[in-house]
Design a protein around this motif. Sequence first.
Motif, PDB file in Angstrom:
ATOM      1  N   GLN A  17       1.160  -0.862  -0.209  1.00 24.68           N
ATOM      2  CA  GLN A  17      -0.060  -0.091  -0.075  1.00 24.68           C
ATOM      3  C   GLN A  17       1.080   1.456  -0.146  1.00 24.68           C
ATOM      4  N   TYR A  39     -11.181   7.512  -0.252  1.00 20.46           N
ATOM      5  CA  TYR A  39     -11.323   6.145   0.541  1.00 20.46           C
ATOM      6  C   TYR A  39     -11.804   4.670  -0.208  1.00 20.46           C
ATOM      7  N   TYR A  40     -11.600   3.970   0.053  1.00 24.01           N
ATOM      8  CA  TYR A  40     -10.994   2.748   0.184  1.00 24.01           C
ATOM      9  C   TYR A  40     -12.636   1.604   0.297  1.00 24.01           C
ATOM     10  N   THR A  41     -12.890   0.899  -0.529  1.00 24.36           N
ATOM     11  CA  THR A  41     -14.079   0.392  -0.157  1.00 24.36           C
ATOM     12  C   THR A  41     -14.463  -1.514  -0.805  1.00 24.36           C
ATOM     13  N   GLN A  42     -15.531  -1.545  -0.906  1.00 31.72           N
ATOM     14  CA  GLN A  42     -15.124  -3.495  -0.671  1.00 31.72           C
ATOM     15  C   GLN A  42     -16.554  -3.289  -1.867  1.00 31.72           C
ATOM     16  N   ASP A  46     -11.633  -1.429  -5.480  1.00 31.15           N
ATOM     17  CA  ASP A  46     -11.505  -1.260  -3.796  1.00 31.15           C
ATOM     18  C   ASP A  46     -10.401   0.459  -3.798  1.00 31.15           C
ATOM     19  N   PHE A  47     -10.888   1.293  -4.695  1.00 29.33           N
ATOM     20  CA  PHE A  47     -11.425   2.775  -3.369  1.00 29.33           C
ATOM     21  C   PHE A  47     -11.715   3.480  -4.611  1.00 29.33           C
ATOM     22  N   ASP A  49     -11.676   7.794  -5.495  1.00 29.89           N
ATOM     23  CA  ASP A  49     -10.550   8.771  -5.508  1.00 29.89           C
ATOM     24  C   ASP A  49     -12.073  10.104  -6.148  1.00 29.89           C
TER      25      ASP A  49
END
Length: 94
Positions: A17, A39-42, A46-47, A49
């Motif tokens: 990372q 922001y990181y997401t599920q 994955d992100f 911006d």
Amino acid sequence: MKYVLLGSLSPEWASKQSERVEKAKSKLDSLGIKIESVYYTQGYYDFVDIVDAPNAGAMLAFSVWYATQGLGKVQSMPAFDAKTFEAAIKDATA
């Protein structure tokens, strides 16, 4: 121009990372693109911006660079504020 970036990480870089972020920030800076939020997401991405780019070419260059580095993939979408959207609606219906 503001853009929303939807990104995925390659399996090789998912565990690196800090190195990935450092490389990406350096390239963004060199292209004149400023990061506004990350922001990181599920899920599928994955992100997410939010960035401010000087032009579409800079955003395209970053997307191509990100993929060629093997970091993953980025999908970029222009983002419009409410005022611009309202003006477009007015122009479309005139």
